[in-house]
Scaffold this motif. Structure first.
Motif, PDB file in Angstrom:
ATOM      1  N   ALA A 163      40.057  47.678  26.383  1.00 47.56           N
ATOM      2  CA  ALA A 163      38.643  47.327  26.558  1.00 47.56           C
ATOM      3  C   ALA A 163      38.425  45.865  26.193  1.00 47.56           C
ATOM      4  CB  ALA A 163      37.754  48.228  25.702  1.00 47.56           C
ATOM      5  N   PRO A 164      38.532  44.972  27.157  1.00 47.21           N
ATOM      6  CA  PRO A 164      38.258  43.556  26.877  1.00 47.21           C
ATOM      7  C   PRO A 164      36.847  43.372  26.349  1.00 47.21           C
ATOM      8  CG  PRO A 164      39.262  43.830  29.048  1.00 47.21           C
ATOM      9  CD  PRO A 164      38.905  45.209  28.557  1.00 47.21           C
ATOM     10  N   ASN A 165      36.591  42.211  25.779  1.00 54.01           N
ATOM     11  CA  ASN A 165      35.241  41.917  25.320  1.00 54.01           C
ATOM     12  C   ASN A 165      34.291  41.858  26.510  1.00 54.01           C
ATOM     13  OD1 ASN A 165      35.497  41.822  22.468  1.00 54.01           O
ATOM     14  ND2 ASN A 165      36.593  39.886  22.660  1.00 54.01           N
ATOM     15  N   GLY A 166      33.012  41.654  26.265  1.00 55.75           N
ATOM     16  CA  GLY A 166      32.050  41.770  27.346  1.00 55.75           C
ATOM     17  C   GLY A 166      30.920  40.770  27.272  1.00 55.75           C
ATOM     18  N   VAL A 167      29.846  41.098  27.988  1.00 53.16           N
ATOM     19  CA  VAL A 167      28.687  40.209  28.079  1.00 53.16           C
ATOM     20  C   VAL A 167      27.454  41.062  28.363  1.00 53.16           C
ATOM     21  CG1 VAL A 167      28.933  39.825  30.579  1.00 53.16           C
ATOM     22  CG2 VAL A 167      27.859  38.068  29.154  1.00 53.16           C
ATOM     23  N   MET A 290      35.262  35.917  24.137  1.00 47.00           N
ATOM     24  CA  MET A 290      33.930  36.307  24.581  1.00 47.00           C
ATOM     25  C   MET A 290      33.328  35.258  25.506  1.00 47.00           C
ATOM     26  SD  MET A 290      32.152  38.201  21.322  1.00 47.00           S
ATOM     27  CE  MET A 290      32.623  36.932  20.144  1.00 47.00           C
ATOM     28  N   LYS A 291      33.651  33.984  25.258  1.00 44.85           N
ATOM     29  CA  LYS A 291      33.077  32.937  26.088  1.00 44.85           C
ATOM     30  C   LYS A 291      33.497  33.085  27.542  1.00 44.85           C
ATOM     31  CE  LYS A 291      35.395  29.514  24.059  1.00 44.85           C
ATOM     32  NZ  LYS A 291      35.688  28.118  23.677  1.00 44.85           N
ATOM     33  N   MET A 292      34.671  33.659  27.797  1.00 47.94           N
ATOM     34  CA  MET A 292      35.155  33.837  29.167  1.00 47.94           C
ATOM     35  C   MET A 292      34.168  34.676  29.983  1.00 47.94           C
ATOM     36  SD  MET A 292      38.860  35.276  30.400  1.00 47.94           S
ATOM     37  CE  MET A 292      38.833  36.683  29.272  1.00 47.94           C
ATOM     38  N   PHE A 293      33.654  35.741  29.391  1.00 49.22           N
ATOM     39  CA  PHE A 293      32.739  36.623  30.099  1.00 49.22           C
ATOM     40  C   PHE A 293      31.355  35.996  30.227  1.00 49.22           C
ATOM     41  CE2 PHE A 293      35.999  39.056  27.894  1.00 49.22           C
ATOM     42  CZ  PHE A 293      36.601  39.688  28.972  1.00 49.22           C
ATOM     43  N   GLU A 294      30.954  35.214  29.213  1.00 52.63           N
ATOM     44  CA  GLU A 294      29.695  34.473  29.316  1.00 52.63           C
ATOM     45  C   GLU A 294      29.788  33.436  30.428  1.00 52.63           C
ATOM     46  OE1 GLU A 294      28.487  34.767  24.566  1.00 52.63           O
ATOM     47  OE2 GLU A 294      29.410  32.952  25.371  1.00 52.63           O
ATOM     48  N   TYR A 295      30.899  32.733  30.493  1.00 53.39           N
ATOM     49  CA  TYR A 295      31.099  31.752  31.559  1.00 53.39           C
ATOM     50  C   TYR A 295      30.986  32.404  32.933  1.00 53.39           C
ATOM     51  CZ  TYR A 295      33.119  28.213  28.318  1.00 53.39           C
ATOM     52  OH  TYR A 295      33.339  27.289  27.332  1.00 53.39           O
ATOM     53  N   MET A 296      31.631  33.556  33.079  1.00 51.08           N
ATOM     54  CA  MET A 296      31.596  34.257  34.356  1.00 51.08           C
ATOM     55  C   MET A 296      30.165  34.645  34.714  1.00 51.08           C
ATOM     56  SD  MET A 296      34.980  36.664  33.793  1.00 51.08           S
ATOM     57  CE  MET A 296      35.029  37.409  35.440  1.00 51.08           C
ATOM     58  N   ILE A 310      45.010  35.499  29.691  1.00 48.38           N
ATOM     59  CA  ILE A 310      43.769  35.172  30.379  1.00 48.38           C
ATOM     60  C   ILE A 310      43.762  35.761  31.786  1.00 48.38           C
ATOM     61  CG2 ILE A 310      42.341  33.268  31.279  1.00 48.38           C
ATOM     62  CD1 ILE A 310      42.221  33.552  28.258  1.00 48.38           C
ATOM     63  N   ARG A 311      44.949  35.867  32.373  1.00 47.06           N
ATOM     64  CA  ARG A 311      45.052  36.405  33.733  1.00 47.06           C
ATOM     65  C   ARG A 311      44.856  37.912  33.795  1.00 47.06           C
ATOM     66  NH1 ARG A 311      47.084  33.055  37.859  1.00 47.06           N
ATOM     67  NH2 ARG A 311      47.676  30.960  37.160  1.00 47.06           N
ATOM     68  N   GLU A 312      44.663  38.563  32.655  1.00 45.99           N
ATOM     69  CA  GLU A 312      44.252  39.966  32.686  1.00 45.99           C
ATOM     70  C   GLU A 312      42.829  40.094  33.228  1.00 45.99           C
ATOM     71  OE1 GLU A 312      44.834  42.387  29.246  1.00 45.99           O
ATOM     72  OE2 GLU A 312      46.839  41.583  28.814  1.00 45.99           O
ATOM     73  N   VAL A 313      42.057  38.994  33.184  1.00 42.20           N
ATOM     74  CA  VAL A 313      40.670  39.000  33.662  1.00 42.20           C
ATOM     75  C   VAL A 313      40.453  37.990  34.788  1.00 42.20           C
ATOM     76  CG1 VAL A 313      38.253  38.576  33.011  1.00 42.20           C
ATOM     77  CG2 VAL A 313      39.775  39.810  31.452  1.00 42.20           C
ATOM     78  N   LEU A 314      40.890  36.755  34.564  1.00 38.64           N
ATOM     79  CA  LEU A 314      40.674  35.702  35.554  1.00 38.64           C
ATOM     80  C   LEU A 314      41.837  35.612  36.529  1.00 38.64           C
ATOM     81  CD1 LEU A 314      39.202  32.844  33.306  1.00 38.64           C
ATOM     82  CD2 LEU A 314      37.969  34.536  34.700  1.00 38.64           C
ATOM     83  N   ASN A 315      41.563  35.011  37.689  1.00 42.33           N
ATOM     84  CA  ASN A 315      42.588  34.822  38.712  1.00 42.33           C
ATOM     85  C   ASN A 315      42.265  33.572  39.516  1.00 42.33           C
ATOM     86  OD1 ASN A 315      40.734  35.633  40.962  1.00 42.33           O
ATOM     87  ND2 ASN A 315      40.829  37.612  39.908  1.00 42.33           N
ATOM     88  N   GLU A 316      43.074  33.282  40.527  1.00 45.95           N
ATOM     89  CA  GLU A 316      42.905  32.048  41.296  1.00 45.95           C
ATOM     90  C   GLU A 316      41.617  32.032  42.119  1.00 45.95           C
ATOM     91  OE1 GLU A 316      44.887  29.677  40.792  1.00 45.95           O
ATOM     92  OE2 GLU A 316      46.702  30.583  39.969  1.00 45.95           O
ATOM     93  N   LYS A 352      30.881  35.538  38.917  1.00 44.24           N
ATOM     94  CA  LYS A 352      29.682  36.313  38.616  1.00 44.24           C
ATOM     95  C   LYS A 352      29.771  37.726  39.177  1.00 44.24           C
ATOM     96  CE  LYS A 352      24.768  35.452  38.092  1.00 44.24           C
ATOM     97  NZ  LYS A 352      23.711  34.438  38.203  1.00 44.24           N
ATOM     98  N   GLU A 353      30.416  37.869  40.323  1.00 46.86           N
ATOM     99  CA  GLU A 353      30.621  39.203  40.886  1.00 46.86           C
ATOM    100  C   GLU A 353      31.635  39.990  40.056  1.00 46.86           C
ATOM    101  OE1 GLU A 353      31.737  38.883  44.961  1.00 46.86           O
ATOM    102  OE2 GLU A 353      29.852  37.949  45.590  1.00 46.86           O
ATOM    103  N   ASP A 354      32.700  39.310  39.641  1.00 47.95           N
ATOM    104  CA  ASP A 354      33.787  39.988  38.929  1.00 47.95           C
ATOM    105  C   ASP A 354      33.384  40.431  37.528  1.00 47.95           C
ATOM    106  OD1 ASP A 354      35.367  39.623  41.139  1.00 47.95           O
ATOM    107  OD2 ASP A 354      36.424  37.870  40.353  1.00 47.95           O
ATOM    108  N   VAL A 355      32.393  39.765  36.923  1.00 45.76           N
ATOM    109  CA  VAL A 355      32.023  40.092  35.540  1.00 45.76           C
ATOM    110  C   VAL A 355      31.166  41.352  35.449  1.00 45.76           C
ATOM    111  CG1 VAL A 355      29.801  38.883  35.254  1.00 45.76           C
ATOM    112  CG2 VAL A 355      31.457  38.925  33.369  1.00 45.76           C
ATOM    113  N   LEU A 356      30.711  41.867  36.568  1.00 45.88           N
ATOM    114  CA  LEU A 356      29.829  43.032  36.553  1.00 45.88           C
ATOM    115  C   LEU A 356      30.456  44.231  35.846  1.00 45.88           C
ATOM    116  CD1 LEU A 356      28.331  42.891  40.181  1.00 45.88           C
ATOM    117  CD2 LEU A 356      27.250  42.179  38.026  1.00 45.88           C
ATOM    118  N   LYS A 357      31.770  44.325  35.876  1.00 43.40           N
ATOM    119  CA  LYS A 357      32.452  45.457  35.234  1.00 43.40           C
ATOM    120  C   LYS A 357      32.782  45.183  33.767  1.00 43.40           C
ATOM    121  CE  LYS A 357      36.929  43.919  37.060  1.00 43.40           C
ATOM    122  NZ  LYS A 357      38.028  44.232  37.988  1.00 43.40           N
TER     123      LYS A 357
END
Length: 373
Positions: A163-167, A290-296, A310-316, A352-357
């Protein structure tokens, strides 16, 4: 469900672990659970409205418990929890998790870092071996893999949740565009490159200064940090004649979205080694910032150090990756991105679309799903 949560964070404070604990507990309360948080010490702060300070969606009661030591707190807090007759014990302490299981209380143990100290691995192993209703919540798969690989700590697959952190997406609704946000904050109208967070070792402040110096046409903003740290970095910037750089000092979590919306590019300039507020362990290989999800959620272009975790959440498709600590690589990619409005918009939209989950509420639902049913 009656949940008692036990954490070692100082409440209130501005540390990331403090914010994470409060967000996680608030999300459980949002689900309709009755939750009480137990933390060490006495409440000695002039911050009265914790909901506002932490930007929470739901309130819950907090108890401050004094103890002669941190070790004693992990025991005494469980004794206090028992008096509250919980259906579930939720803790960030391996010791409290073990004590809870020994008292046959269904227990969720959340981990953010590898075991530390002489006895840390032993407590984690004890939690893994005790046969009671339990669940391990890890912020990354990398951390679970490290427990197995480095410490020979394994749990049944059904007992582990990633369960990664969230926003809180509500706080990022109806944000202004960059120009309007910069006007509201009295920032220059020029393109803005921003990083939010503390100035601990490994968070990239050296790289940030170097980038500000090498890209003078942009305004660089560091949001956060404690007064002593800010004074140190301001002095360094002045000694290098860097004039396009602003340090804002600490900003309450609830106000971060307007700052992040003022940026054209949001940075995660991590080094290969990252120290947290306690300075006890390197989190670079297992972190879920946590900032990663806020940024998204802010919908701005993200430029990040290329750390495997970081690539568990972000990608190219939703971020630009750079070699950690390589100023030339960062400069090249940031300048290219500043010159490409369409690419920045594309990256921000996808993020912004990817952070919905990755909301705190969805995280709490995942953690609780199938437990005690």
């Amino acid at each position: 469900m009656n949940i008692v949560a036990i954490a070692g964070s100082t409440i209130p404070s501005d540390t990331a672990n403090s914010i994470q604990v409060m967000k996680a507990c608030s999300a459980l309360a949002q689900l309709g659970h009755q939750l009480t948080l137990i933390v060490p010490g006495n409440r000695q702060s002039q911050i009265e409205n914790l909901k506002s300070h932490y930007g929470l969606q739901a309130d819950f009661p907090i108890e401050w418990l004094t103890s002669s030591s941190r070790r004693m707190f992990t025991w005494r807090s469980v004794q206090r929890a028992r008096a509250l007759k919980p259906d579930l014990l939720y803790t960030w302490f391996p010791q409290s998790a073990v004590f809870g299981l020994l008292y046959k209380i269904p227990t969720i143990f959340e981990i953010h870092i590898q075991p530390t100290g002489v006895l840390g691995p032993a407590w984690h192993r004890a939690f893994a071996k005790i046969s009671q209703r339990k669940r391990l919540v890890s912020i990354t798969q990398a951390l679970v893999d490290m427990l197995d690989r480095n410490y020979n700590i394994r749990l049944k697959a059904d007992d582990v949740i990633i369960a990664p952190n969230g926003v809180d997406l509500e706080r990022f609704a109806s944000l202004p565009d960059q120009i309007t946000a910069r006007q509201k904050l009295n920032f220059p109208s020029t393109q803005t490159v921003m990083c939010t967070g503390h100035l601990y070792a490994g968070r990239g402040a050296d790289l940030f200064l170097a980038l500000a110096k090498s890209i003078p046409q942009a305004h660089f903003v560091w949001v956060g940090g404690r007064p002593d740290d800010i004074a140190t970095w301001k002095q360094r910037a002045e000694s290098q004649n860097i004039s396009n750089l602003t340090f804002t000092s600490f900003i309450p979590n609830q106000n971060l979205p307007i700052y992040q919306s003022a940026a054209d590019i949001l940075l995660m300039p991590y080094s290969r080694s990252i120290m947290g507020s306690s300075g006890t362990a390197d989190s670079a290989s297992v972190a879920s910032p946590m900032k990663m999800f806020e940024y998204m959620a802010a919908g701005r272009a993200i430029v990040t150090a290329d750390l495997p975790v970081i690539r568990e959440v972000l990608n190219e498709k939703n971020a630009v990756f750079c070699e950690p600590d390589n100023v030339d690589d960062w400069k090249l990619r940031i300048e290219k991105l500043l010159a490409d409005d369409a690419r920045r918009v594309e990256l921000g939209k996808q993020a912004k679309e990817d952070v919905l989950k990755f909301t705190w509420l969805a995280r709490a639902e995942k953690i609780m799903s199938g437990f005690l049913t």
